[in-house]
Design a protein around this motif. Structure first.
Motif, mmCIF file in Angstrom:
data_model
loop_
_atom_site.group_PDB
_atom_site.id
_atom_site.type_symbol
_atom_site.label_atom_id
_atom_site.label_comp_id
_atom_site.label_asym_id
_atom_site.label_seq_id
_atom_site.Cartn_x
_atom_site.Cartn_y
_atom_site.Cartn_z
ATOM 1 N N VAL A 12 3.572 -0.850 10.808
ATOM 2 C CA VAL A 12 2.613 -1.188 9.755
ATOM 3 C C VAL A 12 3.216 -0.847 8.392
ATOM 4 O O VAL A 12 3.121 -1.633 7.450
ATOM 5 N N ALA A 13 3.852 0.300 8.283
ATOM 6 C CA ALA A 13 4.510 0.682 7.030
ATOM 7 C C ALA A 13 5.613 -0.310 6.675
ATOM 8 O O ALA A 13 5.777 -0.659 5.498
ATOM 9 N N ASP A 14 6.348 -0.795 7.674
ATOM 10 C CA ASP A 14 7.388 -1.808 7.430
ATOM 11 C C ASP A 14 6.783 -3.076 6.839
ATOM 12 O O ASP A 14 7.314 -3.651 5.889
ATOM 13 N N VAL A 15 5.654 -3.511 7.419
ATOM 14 C CA VAL A 15 4.971 -4.718 6.923
ATOM 15 C C VAL A 15 4.487 -4.493 5.493
ATOM 16 O O VAL A 15 4.648 -5.360 4.624
ATOM 17 N N LEU A 16 3.897 -3.341 5.237
ATOM 18 C CA LEU A 16 3.427 -3.030 3.885
ATOM 19 C C LEU A 16 4.572 -3.048 2.881
ATOM 20 O O LEU A 16 4.457 -3.642 1.808
ATOM 21 N N ALA A 17 5.680 -2.407 3.219
ATOM 22 C CA ALA A 17 6.823 -2.344 2.315
ATOM 23 C C ALA A 17 7.359 -3.740 2.018
ATOM 24 O O ALA A 17 7.623 -4.082 0.860
ATOM 25 N N THR A 19 5.799 -6.672 2.356
ATOM 26 C CA THR A 19 4.813 -7.513 1.689
ATOM 27 C C THR A 19 4.606 -7.109 0.234
ATOM 28 O O THR A 19 4.491 -7.967 -0.650
ATOM 29 N N LEU A 20 4.570 -5.813 -0.009
ATOM 30 C CA LEU A 20 4.316 -5.319 -1.367
ATOM 31 C C LEU A 20 5.580 -5.180 -2.208
ATOM 32 O O LEU A 20 5.500 -4.982 -3.417
ATOM 33 N N GLY A 21 6.740 -5.242 -1.551
ATOM 34 C CA GLY A 21 7.994 -5.077 -2.273
ATOM 35 C C GLY A 21 8.202 -3.656 -2.757
ATOM 36 O O GLY A 21 8.754 -3.434 -3.828
ATOM 37 N N VAL A 22 7.744 -2.690 -1.956
ATOM 38 C CA VAL A 22 7.923 -1.284 -2.317
ATOM 39 C C VAL A 22 8.942 -0.641 -1.374
ATOM 40 O O VAL A 22 9.200 -1.144 -0.288
ATOM 41 N N ASP A 23 9.476 0.475 -1.810
ATOM 42 C CA ASP A 23 10.439 1.218 -1.012
ATOM 43 C C ASP A 23 9.759 1.766 0.238
ATOM 44 O O ASP A 23 8.735 2.446 0.140
ATOM 45 N N MET A 43 -5.111 -10.015 -3.661
ATOM 46 C CA MET A 43 -4.224 -11.036 -3.079
ATOM 47 C C MET A 43 -3.255 -10.400 -2.084
ATOM 48 O O MET A 43 -2.950 -10.984 -1.046
ATOM 49 N N ALA A 44 -2.768 -9.217 -2.405
ATOM 50 C CA ALA A 44 -1.848 -8.527 -1.502
ATOM 51 C C ALA A 44 -2.547 -8.167 -0.196
ATOM 52 O O ALA A 44 -1.921 -8.205 0.871
ATOM 53 N N VAL A 45 -3.830 -7.836 -0.257
ATOM 54 C CA VAL A 45 -4.578 -7.527 0.962
ATOM 55 C C VAL A 45 -4.548 -8.724 1.903
ATOM 56 O O VAL A 45 -4.281 -8.585 3.099
ATOM 57 N N VAL A 49 -2.818 -8.775 5.609
ATOM 58 C CA VAL A 49 -3.565 -9.124 6.820
ATOM 59 C C VAL A 49 -2.841 -10.223 7.585
ATOM 60 O O VAL A 49 -2.644 -10.124 8.803
ATOM 61 N N VAL A 50 -2.408 -11.259 6.893
ATOM 62 C CA VAL A 50 -1.679 -12.356 7.545
ATOM 63 C C VAL A 50 -0.385 -11.844 8.166
ATOM 64 O O VAL A 50 -0.055 -12.171 9.309
#
Length: 86
Positions: A12-17, A19-23, A43-45, A49-50
């Motif tokens: 999940v953290a990998d997907v967040l990083a 998708t959000l373009g964060v480290d 929009m990021a939410v 989710v997708v």
């Protein structure tokens, strides 16, 4: 109660990083999300989710998309685990 595996939380953290373009190093299970990460807007939410649905082969219901679900990396991983039947 945290019922998620460390592997799920990490994915999940990998997907967040991604998708959000964060480290990725910024994201631990207890990292606050909605309201704390400026990159996480409405929009990021939708994008997250997708991405989670695609990554895990699940469907996240609209009622699962709450501030509580997006409170931390771990809380979002709990939603994923519940949808996977874990």
């Amino acid at each position: 109660m945290d019922v998620t595996s460390p592997a799920t939380t990490g994915q999940v953290a990998d997907v967040l990083a991604a998708t959000l373009g964060v480290d990725r190093g910024r994201l631990t299970p207890s990292t606050p999300l909605f309201g704390s990460l400026p990159e996480l807007d409405s929009m990021a939410v939708v994008e997250i989710v997708v991405a989670l649905e695609e990554r895990f082969g699940i469907t996240i219901d609209e009622e699962d998309i709450t501030a509580e679900a997006f409170a931390t990396v771990a809380s979002l991983a709990e939603v994923v685990a519940a949808r996977r039947g874990a």
